[in-house]
Write an enzyme that holds these catalytic residues in place. Structure first.
Site, PDB file in Angstrom:
ATOM      1  N   SER A 179      40.138  75.463  31.557  1.00 32.48           N
ATOM      2  CA  SER A 179      39.432  74.899  32.711  1.00 32.48           C
ATOM      3  C   SER A 179      39.307  75.384  34.114  1.00 32.48           C
ATOM      4  O   SER A 179      40.347  75.596  34.630  1.00 32.48           O
ATOM      5  CB  SER A 179      39.867  73.454  33.178  1.00 32.48           C
ATOM      6  OG  SER A 179      39.464  72.235  32.378  1.00 32.48           O
TER       7      SER A 179
ATOM      8  N   HIS B  66      33.712  74.190  31.102  1.00 29.38           N
ATOM      9  CA  HIS B  66      34.140  74.675  29.701  1.00 29.38           C
ATOM     10  C   HIS B  66      32.671  75.220  29.218  1.00 29.38           C
ATOM     11  O   HIS B  66      31.927  74.381  28.883  1.00 29.38           O
ATOM     12  CB  HIS B  66      34.615  73.850  28.798  1.00 29.38           C
ATOM     13  CG  HIS B  66      36.009  73.174  29.273  1.00 29.38           C
ATOM     14  ND1 HIS B  66      37.106  73.934  28.637  1.00 29.38           N
ATOM     15  CD2 HIS B  66      36.281  72.145  29.974  1.00 29.38           C
ATOM     16  CE1 HIS B  66      38.244  73.131  29.225  1.00 29.38           C
ATOM     17  NE2 HIS B  66      37.667  72.126  29.951  1.00 29.38           N
TER      18      HIS B  66
ATOM     19  N   HIS C 172      39.489  71.016  22.164  1.00 33.78           N
ATOM     20  CA  HIS C 172      40.521  70.144  22.496  1.00 33.78           C
ATOM     21  C   HIS C 172      40.421  68.894  21.434  1.00 33.78           C
ATOM     22  O   HIS C 172      39.620  68.540  20.883  1.00 33.78           O
ATOM     23  CB  HIS C 172      40.013  69.254  23.867  1.00 33.78           C
ATOM     24  CG  HIS C 172      40.170  70.371  25.013  1.00 33.78           C
ATOM     25  ND1 HIS C 172      39.063  70.938  25.463  1.00 33.78           N
ATOM     26  CD2 HIS C 172      41.179  70.527  25.995  1.00 33.78           C
ATOM     27  CE1 HIS C 172      39.487  71.764  26.499  1.00 33.78           C
ATOM     28  NE2 HIS C 172      40.470  71.750  26.883  1.00 33.78           N
TER      29      HIS C 172
ATOM     30  N   TYR D 172      41.143  65.632  22.273  1.00 31.92           N
ATOM     31  CA  TYR D 172      40.287  64.657  23.051  1.00 31.92           C
ATOM     32  C   TYR D 172      38.866  64.387  22.612  1.00 31.92           C
ATOM     33  O   TYR D 172      38.180  63.493  22.795  1.00 31.92           O
ATOM     34  CB  TYR D 172      40.821  64.585  24.542  1.00 31.92           C
ATOM     35  CG  TYR D 172      40.091  65.524  25.588  1.00 31.92           C
ATOM     36  CD1 TYR D 172      38.822  65.769  25.702  1.00 31.92           C
ATOM     37  CD2 TYR D 172      41.082  66.396  25.883  1.00 31.92           C
ATOM     38  CE1 TYR D 172      38.434  66.584  26.460  1.00 31.92           C
ATOM     39  CE2 TYR D 172      40.792  67.332  26.762  1.00 31.92           C
ATOM     40  CZ  TYR D 172      39.067  67.594  27.144  1.00 31.92           C
ATOM     41  OH  TYR D 172      38.835  68.492  27.975  1.00 31.92           O
ATOM     42  N   GLU D 173      38.391  65.706  22.215  1.00 31.47           N
ATOM     43  CA  GLU D 173      36.793  65.688  21.947  1.00 31.47           C
ATOM     44  C   GLU D 173      36.493  65.071  20.351  1.00 31.47           C
ATOM     45  O   GLU D 173      35.484  65.238  20.178  1.00 31.47           O
ATOM     46  CB  GLU D 173      36.408  67.233  22.003  1.00 31.47           C
ATOM     47  CG  GLU D 173      36.236  67.787  23.382  1.00 31.47           C
ATOM     48  CD  GLU D 173      36.110  69.233  23.516  1.00 31.47           C
ATOM     49  OE1 GLU D 173      35.078  69.560  23.823  1.00 31.47           O
ATOM     50  OE2 GLU D 173      36.985  70.150  23.258  1.00 31.47           O
TER      51      GLU D 173
ATOM     52  N   ALA E  12      44.749  74.567  32.853  1.00 32.64           N
ATOM     53  CA  ALA E  12      44.979  73.679  33.961  1.00 32.64           C
ATOM     54  C   ALA E  12      45.832  72.580  33.855  1.00 32.64           C
ATOM     55  O   ALA E  12      45.676  71.878  32.963  1.00 32.64           O
ATOM     56  CB  ALA E  12      43.538  73.392  34.617  1.00 32.64           C
TER      57      ALA E  12
ATOM     58  N   MET F 143      46.312  68.657  28.615  1.00 30.77           N
ATOM     59  CA  MET F 143      45.668  68.302  27.250  1.00 30.77           C
ATOM     60  C   MET F 143      45.339  69.630  26.562  1.00 30.77           C
ATOM     61  O   MET F 143      44.564  69.460  25.547  1.00 30.77           O
ATOM     62  CB  MET F 143      44.496  67.683  27.643  1.00 30.77           C
ATOM     63  CG  MET F 143      44.615  66.248  28.531  1.00 30.77           C
ATOM     64  SD  MET F 143      43.191  65.488  29.082  1.00 30.77           S
ATOM     65  CE  MET F 143      43.904  64.412  30.606  1.00 30.77           C
ATOM     66  N   SER F 144      46.096  70.687  26.483  1.00 30.67           N
ATOM     67  CA  SER F 144      45.789  71.778  25.408  1.00 30.67           C
ATOM     68  C   SER F 144      47.055  72.480  25.508  1.00 30.67           C
ATOM     69  O   SER F 144      47.987  71.951  25.447  1.00 30.67           O
ATOM     70  CB  SER F 144      44.896  72.681  26.219  1.00 30.67           C
ATOM     71  OG  SER F 144      45.187  73.275  27.276  1.00 30.67           O
TER      72      SER F 144
ATOM     73  N   ASN G  10      46.840  69.767  40.368  1.00 31.86           N
ATOM     74  CA  ASN G  10      47.015  68.477  40.974  1.00 31.86           C
ATOM     75  C   ASN G  10      48.515  68.125  40.609  1.00 31.86           C
ATOM     76  O   ASN G  10      49.155  68.572  39.803  1.00 31.86           O
ATOM     77  CB  ASN G  10      45.951  67.462  40.284  1.00 31.86           C
ATOM     78  CG  ASN G  10      46.227  67.345  38.882  1.00 31.86           C
ATOM     79  OD1 ASN G  10      45.674  68.118  38.177  1.00 31.86           O
ATOM     80  ND2 ASN G  10      46.903  66.482  38.349  1.00 31.86           N
TER      81      ASN G  10
ATOM     82  N   HIS H 272      38.038  65.177  37.253  1.00 28.82           N
ATOM     83  CA  HIS H 272      37.997  66.565  36.804  1.00 28.82           C
ATOM     84  C   HIS H 272      37.261  67.431  37.700  1.00 28.82           C
ATOM     85  O   HIS H 272      37.771  68.797  37.821  1.00 28.82           O
ATOM     86  CB  HIS H 272      37.094  66.560  35.613  1.00 28.82           C
ATOM     87  CG  HIS H 272      36.999  67.596  34.716  1.00 28.82           C
ATOM     88  ND1 HIS H 272      38.041  68.204  34.104  1.00 28.82           N
ATOM     89  CD2 HIS H 272      35.820  68.525  34.540  1.00 28.82           C
ATOM     90  CE1 HIS H 272      37.770  69.518  33.435  1.00 28.82           C
ATOM     91  NE2 HIS H 272      36.311  69.541  33.958  1.00 28.82           N
TER      92      HIS H 272
HETATM   93  N1  HPA Z   1      46.940  65.514  33.465  1.00 28.32           N
HETATM   94  C1  HPA Z   1      46.608  66.242  32.373  1.00 28.32           C
HETATM   95  N2  HPA Z   1      45.616  67.279  32.126  1.00 28.32           N
HETATM   96  C2  HPA Z   1      45.396  67.596  33.307  1.00 28.32           C
HETATM   97  C3  HPA Z   1      45.842  67.241  34.520  1.00 28.32           C
HETATM   98  C4  HPA Z   1      46.899  66.359  34.524  1.00 28.32           C
HETATM   99  O1  HPA Z   1      47.360  65.693  35.708  1.00 28.32           O
HETATM  100  N3  HPA Z   1      45.424  68.204  35.436  1.00 28.32           N
HETATM  101  C5  HPA Z   1      44.561  69.108  35.011  1.00 28.32           C
HETATM  102  N4  HPA Z   1      44.783  68.750  33.521  1.00 28.32           N
END
Ligand code: HPA
Length: 270
Positions: A28, A59, A81, A83-84, A111, A209-210, A233, A245
């Protein structure tokens, strides 16, 4: 699965005939690294058999083949992903396609949220190991013997020698690089604060998540893998901000320069 892998591989081969040294998956907001690739050939995921189409902001859906630091690279701008709604065999399809293209070297970037106290937004983290306990294994189901054995050792998913090289390049360029354990979260929602405390107790330094499914499949077929995370973050509950996001993408874009320098230096000396 073999049919899907072969059809995708054959399509790419009709578009590019040469040898490719290394594959990179861009996370990302990390897409701008792709702009550094010289003489690029761009392949749209839409045209590659069995590649799903990715729609998320931040993306794009392209494979880019070209030269970076005198090496031929193939970069994935936008990944698949879980989650998709993709099954793990589709999430990891590109890894096996890369292997079929004769590529043995892989850089995974992402990320993620920082859990450990010193992992703050903008920090780059070298993935030393991962936790993938809470997701289905991408190696579940009939084993693909042409790629690797049924029961594969996972004690060095991320190549230690390459990790050392990454630190060397970071030091030479005054870039702060810290080691950490990356934990996979299925998403698409961010974690709850309680889930983050649970992950911390398990030994996770960052969460995203990847990457983990891809790294497992790469290890299965003995690709030399390096994982680089950008902390965008603090993970849920560790700051007083809500997660969104857009902020993740903005933080990633800000740290892009250092990340590009680091990855280019690593590729140069690979
Ligand atoms: N959690 C999960 N996936 C992420 C995060 C997070 O805090 N930041 C960027 N991708």
């Amino acid at each position: 699965m073999y049919i899907k892998i072969n059809e995708a591989t054959n399509y790419i081969k009709t578009q590019y005939h040469g040898k490719i040294d290394l594959a990179i998956i861009l996370g990302s907001g990390l897409g701008p690294l792709a702009d550094e690739i010289e003489n690029p050939i761009e392949l749209d995921y839409r045209d590659i058999p069995h590649f799903p189409i990715s729609n998320l902001i931040g993306h794009a859906g392209k494979l880019i083949i070209g030269t970076l630091e005198n090496k031929t690279v193939i970069a994935m701008k936008g990944r698949f992903h879980y989650y998709e709604g993709n099954d793990m065999d589709i999430v990891t399809l590109p890894i096996r396609v890369f292997k079929r293209l004769g590529i043995d070297n892989l850089i995974l970037t992402n990320a993620c949220g920082g859990i450990r106290e010193d992992l703050n937004p903008g920090q780059i983290m070298l993935i030393k190991d991962h936790i993938g306990l809470f997701a289905p294994s991408p190696l579940r189901g009939p084993n693909l013997d042409e790629f690797g054995p049924r029961f594969k050792d996972m004690s060095e998913v991320y190549n230690r020698k390459l990790g050392k090289l990454a630190h060397q390049v970071a030091d030479d360029n005054n870039i702060s690089l810290k080691d950490g354990v990356y934990a996979f979260f299925k998403g698409p929602m961010y974690e709850t604060p309680a889930e983050i405390l649970a992950y911390r107790a398990l030994g996770a330094d960052a969460v995203g998540m990847s990457t983990v499914p891809e790294a497992i499949v790469a290890r299965h077929c003995d690709m030399k893998t390096l994982g680089i995370s950008l902390i965008t973050n603090k993970a849920a509950g560790l700051s007083n901000q809500e997660l969104n996001h857009q902020e993740v993408v903005e933080a990633a874009n800000k740290a892009e320069k250092d990340l590009v320098t680091l990855v280019k230096g690593i590729i140069k000396n690979w």
